[in-house]
Enzyme design. Structure first.
Site, PDB file in Angstrom:
ATOM      1  N   SER A 214     103.054  67.540  76.001  1.00  0.00           N
ATOM      2  CA  SER A 214     103.286  68.587  76.970  1.00  0.00           C
ATOM      3  C   SER A 214     104.510  68.373  77.854  1.00  0.00           C
ATOM      4  CB  SER A 214     102.049  68.749  77.857  1.00  0.00           C
ATOM      5  OG  SER A 214     101.795  67.588  78.607  1.00  0.00           O
TER       6      SER A 214
ATOM      7  N   SER B  47     101.543  63.049  75.561  1.00  0.00           N
ATOM      8  CA  SER B  47     102.527  63.964  76.150  1.00  0.00           C
ATOM      9  C   SER B  47     103.834  63.363  76.628  1.00  0.00           C
ATOM     10  CB  SER B  47     101.891  64.712  77.306  1.00  0.00           C
ATOM     11  OG  SER B  47     101.196  65.796  76.784  1.00  0.00           O
TER      12      SER B  47
ATOM     13  N   LYS C 169     107.987  65.851  85.903  1.00  0.00           N
ATOM     14  CA  LYS C 169     107.184  66.900  85.266  1.00  0.00           C
ATOM     15  C   LYS C 169     106.525  67.726  86.365  1.00  0.00           C
ATOM     16  CE  LYS C 169     103.436  67.156  81.783  1.00  0.00           C
ATOM     17  NZ  LYS C 169     102.619  66.322  80.889  1.00  0.00           N
TER      18      LYS C 169
HETATM   19  N1  GLN Z   1      98.472  67.361  72.826  1.00  0.00           N
HETATM   20  C1  GLN Z   1      97.439  66.738  73.592  1.00  0.00           C
HETATM   21  C2  GLN Z   1      96.586  67.772  74.273  1.00  0.00           C
HETATM   22  O1  GLN Z   1      96.885  68.912  74.156  1.00  0.00           O
HETATM   23  C3  GLN Z   1      97.994  65.768  74.598  1.00  0.00           C
HETATM   24  C4  GLN Z   1      98.587  66.395  75.790  1.00  0.00           C
HETATM   25  C5  GLN Z   1      98.874  65.434  76.890  1.00  0.00           C
HETATM   26  O2  GLN Z   1      99.037  64.231  76.655  1.00  0.00           O
HETATM   27  N2  GLN Z   1      98.904  65.946  78.108  1.00  0.00           N
HETATM   28  O3  GLN Z   1      95.628  67.476  74.911  1.00  0.00           O
END
Ligand code: GLN
Length: 474
Positions: A152, A176, A77
């Site tokens: 994400s 994510s 990532k």
């Molecule tokens: N959807 C969650 C957020 O926007 C989790 C994102 C993540 O795990 N980085 O914070």
């Protein structure tokens, strides 16, 4: 034409009989990446680097000195630092920034001869659940290109889903790794908080952030976990607990006690085919001799608000370092120090990131700290205690990974809160730090992948992996 391999052990067998080399594998993945650029999974492909490393790994395999990930071609990532390579967290504010050191995970993966093929698109700084909050544009789901990849770590998930690499490494702050894995029909593991070093990861919310593998098999998740896990002098939040040979130790589990959330089957907010998948697995598990019981979780309504208050507060602090002076983007319109800060941040951050910095700053401000931040911390504690109590009585909690399968790209929610609420099932493990895994659980009638999630006690990843492998074979 590259063959698709379900696990590294399959690749190793083919390497051993001379059917394939790591160089050939990399070339195959590079072709796949080139023919799938429209999915937008990669922010950058490390083509030359990957080919050079592949040849080196091939020669170490010949000499018999290769590490345990020889043959594993992975993507990372774009919030994981890799020395000498660009890293952007999919944000304009880090455009052009090059890592001056490697994260601990990258060092450990390379030491075991993994080849890193590129850095993957994601929501900006990990903030989002659809990969649509990226400066580099959304990632498309390879199963249905009109739908999101999840987020994400959407690019990482699609890279694995579409065979552009063998496995990927994502980060999971509130889901994510797990949610995009479920949207793409693959395995996503968030280990226990304190299991894997966060050194060299671009921070979003430090008391939640965890690194996790995205793979096609449970064995590969186990292998990547054991390579990445374990104490590191650069991350003081790591627990000093033994890291077993997770992959080698996988064994068939005996009868278990499993709790599922009653509301996941009754709430109108959960898609009916997600409910059916959960009900089907509950039946299968019961038929196979496990005890499976419904539980109520009285803090369900507070899970998402507590997560967002705390994550935004931590984010507002972590992101204060992007000031137009130290890193990346500086506004050309800046004329003095204050305008450098203001203009660089206003122009460099995307809309969602700015929203979160403002909300995070608000909940930490003098007049509101007790009402929001301190209260959310107390709620986090209650959620942790309740989760621990459930896991004292049960071996696993079984819940959907997300309330619905991959949704259409560009779906405009009435307000961001609706989007935040879709994290309802993933943030419990994040708030409490327990390990959780998303496993593919069939497709819906439109062929979209569905995912189910298992949670267990802190540091019991071995049991989680054992049960996951068995679960996939049910
Ligand atoms: N959807 C969650 C957020 O926007 C989790 C994102 C993540 O795990 N980085 O914070």
């Amino acid at each position: 034409m590259t063959k698709s391999f379900a696990s590294l052990s399959e690749i190793k067998r083919e390497i051993a009989i001379g059917e394939v080399t790591v160089e050939k594998l990399v070339k195959g993945y590079l072709n796949k990446i080139a023919s799938n650029t429209h999915l937008n999974a990669f922010n950058e492909v490390f083509e030359n680097d990957a080919l050079v490393s592949a040849r080196n790994v091939d020669s170490r395999i010949k000499q018999g000195t290769a590490g345990k990930l020889a043959g594993m071609v992975i993507a990372i990532k774009d919030n994981i630092c890799y020395k000498g390579h660009k890293v952007s967290a999919s944000s304009k504010i880090l455009q052009g920034f090059t890592s001056i050191y490697s994260s601990t995970v990258v060092e450990r993966l390379l030491a075991e001869d993994a080849v890193i093929i590129g850095r993957c698109n994601c929501d900006e700084f990990g903030m989002g659940a659809s990969n649509e909050n990226s400066f580099y544009g959304p990632v498309k789901n390879a199963v249905d290109e009109t739908r999101v990849a999840g987020g994400s770590s959407g690019g990482s998930a699609v890279a694995v889903q579409a065979g552009m690499c063998h496995a990927a490494i994502g980060t999971d702050t509130g889901g994510s790794v797990r949610q995009p894995a479920s949207f793409c029909g693959i395995v996503g593991l968030k280990p226990t908080y304190g299991r894997i070093s966060r050194h060299g990861i671009i921070a979003y919310a430090s008391s939640f952030d965890q690194i996790g593998p995205i793979t096609k098999s449970v064995e590969d998740a186990a292998l990547l976990l054991e390579v990445m896990a374990g104490p590191d002098e650069y991350d003081s939040t790591l627990a000093n607990v033994k890291v077993p040979s997770f992959a080698e130790n996988i064994e068939k589990p005996g009868p278990k006690k499993i709790a599922y959330l009653q509301e996941a089957l009754s709430s109108p907010g959960v898609d009916s085919e997600v409910k059916n998948a959960l009900a089907k697995y509950i039946d299968k598990l019961r038929a196979d001799g496990h005890t499976v019981k419904p539980i109520a979780f009285e803090y369900l309504d507070y899970i998402v608000p507590a997560y967002y208050i705390l994550a935004m507060a931590e984010a507002s602090s972590n992101l204060s370092r992007y000031d137009g002076v130290h890193y990346g983007y500086r506004s050309p319109a800046a004329t003095d120090l204050v305008s450098t800060y203001k203009k660089s941040r206003s122009e460099g951050f995307g809309k969602e990131v700015k929203r979160r910095i403002m909300l995070g700053t608000f909940v930490l401000s003098a007049g509101y700290y007790d009402a929001y931040f301190a209260k959310a911390q107390k709620v986090r504690r209650l959620i942790r205690e309740k989760t621990d109590a459930i896991l004292k009585e049960y071996d696993f909690i079984l819940i959907p990974t997300a309330p619905e399968p991959a949704f259409p790209l560009g779906r405009k929610e009435k307000d961001p809160v609706t989007t935040y609420l879709s994290d309802i099932f993933t943030v419990q493990a994040s708030l409490t730090g327990v390990p959780a895994i998303s496993l593919p659980a069939g497709n819906n009638n439109d062929g979209l992948p569905l995912g189910l999630q298992l949670l267990t006690r802190h540091f019991e990843e071995q049991e989680l992996l054992n049960f996951s492998k068995y679960f996939l074979e049910l």
